[in-house]
Design a protein around this motif. Structure first.
Motif, mmCIF file in Angstrom:
data_model
loop_
_atom_site.group_PDB
_atom_site.id
_atom_site.type_symbol
_atom_site.label_atom_id
_atom_site.label_comp_id
_atom_site.label_asym_id
_atom_site.label_seq_id
_atom_site.Cartn_x
_atom_site.Cartn_y
_atom_site.Cartn_z
ATOM 1 N N GLY A 182 52.937 -88.600 44.597
ATOM 2 C CA GLY A 182 51.813 -89.407 44.677
ATOM 3 C C GLY A 182 52.232 -90.733 44.563
ATOM 4 N N ALA A 183 53.128 -90.999 43.643
ATOM 5 C CA ALA A 183 53.382 -92.556 43.563
ATOM 6 C C ALA A 183 53.929 -93.033 44.922
ATOM 7 C CB ALA A 183 54.279 -92.649 42.479
ATOM 8 N N VAL A 184 54.999 -92.055 45.536
ATOM 9 C CA VAL A 184 55.389 -92.420 46.741
ATOM 10 C C VAL A 184 54.454 -92.865 48.012
ATOM 11 C CG1 VAL A 184 56.850 -91.733 48.712
ATOM 12 C CG2 VAL A 184 57.590 -91.355 46.434
ATOM 13 N N VAL A 185 53.680 -91.748 47.988
ATOM 14 C CA VAL A 185 52.667 -92.028 49.203
ATOM 15 C C VAL A 185 51.674 -93.105 49.026
ATOM 16 C CG1 VAL A 185 50.521 -90.930 50.307
ATOM 17 C CG2 VAL A 185 52.554 -89.462 49.919
ATOM 18 N N THR A 186 51.191 -93.215 47.772
ATOM 19 C CA THR A 186 50.165 -94.512 47.484
ATOM 20 C C THR A 186 50.946 -95.923 47.477
ATOM 21 O OG1 THR A 186 50.598 -93.970 45.116
ATOM 22 C CG2 THR A 186 48.392 -93.391 46.330
ATOM 23 N N LEU A 187 52.122 -95.932 47.065
ATOM 24 C CA LEU A 187 53.216 -97.083 47.127
ATOM 25 C C LEU A 187 53.398 -97.523 48.782
ATOM 26 C CD1 LEU A 187 54.793 -99.235 45.629
ATOM 27 C CD2 LEU A 187 56.913 -97.590 46.345
ATOM 28 N N VAL A 188 53.796 -96.527 49.490
ATOM 29 C CA VAL A 188 53.977 -96.746 50.923
ATOM 30 C C VAL A 188 52.753 -97.212 51.655
ATOM 31 C CG1 VAL A 188 54.400 -95.849 53.180
ATOM 32 C CG2 VAL A 188 56.056 -95.217 51.219
ATOM 33 N N ALA A 189 51.544 -96.466 51.233
ATOM 34 C CA ALA A 189 50.206 -96.772 51.779
ATOM 35 C C ALA A 189 49.628 -98.233 51.383
ATOM 36 C CB ALA A 189 49.274 -95.835 51.200
ATOM 37 N N THR A 190 49.797 -98.490 49.993
ATOM 38 C CA THR A 190 49.189 -99.856 49.719
ATOM 39 C C THR A 190 50.258 -101.041 50.282
ATOM 40 O OG1 THR A 190 50.539 -99.442 47.675
ATOM 41 C CG2 THR A 190 48.124 -99.122 47.699
ATOM 42 N N PHE A 191 51.704 -100.638 50.228
ATOM 43 C CA PHE A 191 52.506 -101.611 50.730
ATOM 44 C C PHE A 191 52.308 -101.891 52.209
ATOM 45 C CE2 PHE A 191 56.694 -102.535 53.132
ATOM 46 C CZ PHE A 191 56.968 -103.609 52.564
ATOM 47 N N GLN A 192 51.955 -100.888 53.169
ATOM 48 C CA GLN A 192 51.622 -101.234 54.595
ATOM 49 C C GLN A 192 50.363 -101.729 54.628
ATOM 50 O OE1 GLN A 192 53.675 -100.607 56.924
ATOM 51 N NE2 GLN A 192 55.258 -99.613 55.960
ATOM 52 N N GLY A 193 49.382 -101.455 53.697
ATOM 53 C CA GLY A 193 48.118 -102.081 54.021
ATOM 54 C C GLY A 193 47.950 -103.806 53.685
ATOM 55 N N TYR A 194 48.805 -103.838 52.573
ATOM 56 C CA TYR A 194 49.149 -105.212 51.899
ATOM 57 C C TYR A 194 49.684 -106.364 52.720
ATOM 58 C CZ TYR A 194 48.389 -108.210 47.896
ATOM 59 O OH TYR A 194 48.336 -109.242 46.928
#
Lengths: 256, 276
Positions: free
Chosen positions: A208-220
């Motif tokens: 969960g941490a990995v997916v949301t980290l990648v998702a927020t990083f890509q969006g940001y």
């Protein structure tokens, strides 16, 4: 020569991305204490990434359980071991399939929406507007989604596992005639709460941490264009899926 | 937070020797500029000359390659993130594209800075928000979502949000774009009224000469990475230099090229040989 330079440049870009992701993780971790004042936002995000993912998790869990039940019953019947269907299903689900498949589904359902949402916020200057209103987007936007992923993923994985076991029970017991008591007693006798169930829970929290980290990083960090958001969304699925499988192997190797 | 500054210098913003390069393009090459307290200062210049970039420098969103930027007595290069956020709490910023939070209603957008930084009773928040929306003529649109607004309405909501905490410095990035004549006139009046009644300092980036002349006390004309002209609207419109004559006269010929650098036109159309 130019090919060498190109591949060198791509390698350099890749390493730079990994470094940027690491720095982004540190920024997110530093923002978590500040994000606690936005607790309501975190709860809202748990609803969006968790509750709103339930349909796909329930549906996929049920059908994967149905298929597992069918395949295992057929294979195990060759060795006269159909009594172990419940055991094998449960261990496979708790240890690997539950956390991993839920993470892959979570990346497709919640990860993409997080990237697209934050990417559009970037493209429409909403993140810059927050900065100008002295509101830290890392604390208000990123950290709540990151925390929501860590909370929601284990819950989704548990629901996935429950539905998959229900599916395999439907096939093995209700359809193919395996004894109900044998199915449950063998399963409960072989599954250990700490080594099987909790391992899966830790794993799914990390995923969960990995997916949301990648998702927020890509969006940001997306380019503020429609094409940039589209690429970022694709990268979220690709990178978070690969990272999930690599980390799954590493965790399995060290936790077992 | 007090809207009254504790610093007593005459200028709220002081910029010295500003140099900025974005990629290979030099945006600023030694800009010196003062924004006096309590006045409306307009920043004008041809498109792509770096007006929005200058605003990003003043608000600490973008760090220059060289030069000094002092806002309300604070050298921005010496501020940490918390101090910069403290300073930004006293700055209202109207974005070029409004930048409303799309998940929130008009009311919640305007209330957002209040809810984040001031622990006020809900009734007071409501009254303040409705007063600001009334000032921009959109009290009746409080429950609409940003997607339901026209471009001009969104800009007025963003203006209400920018002034909701009665800031010391108000920065308007293209405030007149997309406004019909009625709304434009009201916004011009509002900028003047806010400045005079609340003692604010305002920076307006805009292209509309007639509106800028009515609203501003002085104008900086930026061109070619430098301050090309500076003075009151009347002084600049009289056109003392080639820059002002071309810019305010809307001429294609002059020191500011209308055409982006390109190959020979006839050669591009295939009517002539390209010379080596």
């Amino acid at each position: 020569m130019s090919e060498k330079r190109d591949s060198g440049s791509r390698l350099g870009d890749g390493l730079a991305q990994v470094g940027a992701l690491g720095l982004f993780l540190l920024q997110v971790l530093a923002a978590i204490p500040r994000s606690l004042r936005y607790f309501a936002e975190t709860v809202r995000q748990i609803f969006f990434v968790g509750a709103m993912s339930l349909v796909i998790i329930i549906t996929c869990g049920l059908f994967i359980g149905l298929v597992l039940g069918l395949q295992l019953y057929e294979v195990l019947s060759r060795f006269g071991s159909t009594a172990s269907v419940g055991t094998v299903v449960a261990i496979a689900l708790y240890r690997e399939l539950g956390p991993v498949i839920t993470a892959l589904l979570f990346a497709g359902r919640a990860g993409t929406s997080i990237t697209a949402e934050i990417g559009l916020m970037r493209a429409t200057d909403q993140l810059a507007a927050m900065e100008m209103m002295a509101v830290d987007p890392m604390a208000y936007v990123v950290a709540p989604r990151f925390l929501a992923g860590i909370v929601a993923m284990p819950l989704l994985a548990c629901i996935f596992n429950a539905l998959a076991i229900f599916g395999s029970h439907l096939v093995a017991v209700s359809w193919l005639g395996l004894d109900n008591g044998t199915f449950w007693s063998n399963m409960t006798g072989a599954v250990d709460v700490w080594t099987d169930v909790m391992n899966g829970v830790w794993k799914s929290a990390v995923f969960g941490a990995v997916v949301t980290l990648v998702a927020t990083f890509q969006g940001y960090t997306t380019a503020p264009t429609s094409e940039g958001v589209a690429y970022a969304t694709t990268r979220t699925v690709v990178y978070s899926s690969i990272l999930t499988l690599v980390i799954d192997f590493l965790m399995t190797a060290f936790l077992m | 937070m007090s809207a009254i500054s504790t610093s007593h210098t005459d200028e709220l913003v002081r910029i010295r020797g500003l140099r900025t390069q974005l990629g290979s393009k030099v945006i600023f090459d030694g800009v010196d500029l003062d924004i006096p307290r309590g006045r409306v200062t307009a920043i004008m210049g041809p498109s792509g000359t770096g007006k929005t970039t200058l605003l990003r420098h003043i608000t600490g969103q973008l760090v220059p390659d060289a030069g000094e930027i002092v806002v309300d007595g604070h050298d921005l290069s010496k501020l940490d993130r918390n101090a910069l956020f403290d300073l930004r709490e006293r700055i209202g910023y109207l974005f070029q594209n409004s930048a409303l939070l799309t998940d929130f209603s008009v009311f919640e957008n305007v209330a957002f800075p209040l809810r984040q930084h001031a622990r006020l009773p809900e009734e007071l928040v409501r009254n303040v928000v409705l007063m600001k929306l009334q000032a921009v003529g959109l009290r009746g649109a409080a429950e609409l979502m940003p997607a339901e607004l026209s471009g001009g309405m969104a800009r007025r909501v963003a203006l209400a949000r920018a002034i909701v905490r009665d800031p010391t410095l108000l920065i308007y990035d293209e405030p007149f774009v997309g406004l019909d004549p009625i709304a434009l006139n009201q916004v011009v009046k509002l900028i003047r009224v806010l400045n005079e009644t609340l003692g604010l300092t305002s920076i307006v980036v805009a292209h509309e000469l007639s509106a800028v002349s009515r609203v501003s006390d002085e104008i900086y004309l930026l061109a070619a990475g430098r301050v090309a002209a500076h003075g009151t609207p009347q002084e600049l419109v009289r056109g003392a230099t080639d820059w002002t004559r071309q810019f305010f006269g809307g001429e294609a010929d002059g020191p500011v090229p209308f055409h982006y650098p390109a190959r020979d036109y006839a050669a591009d159309l295939g009517f002539a040989q390209v010379r080596p």
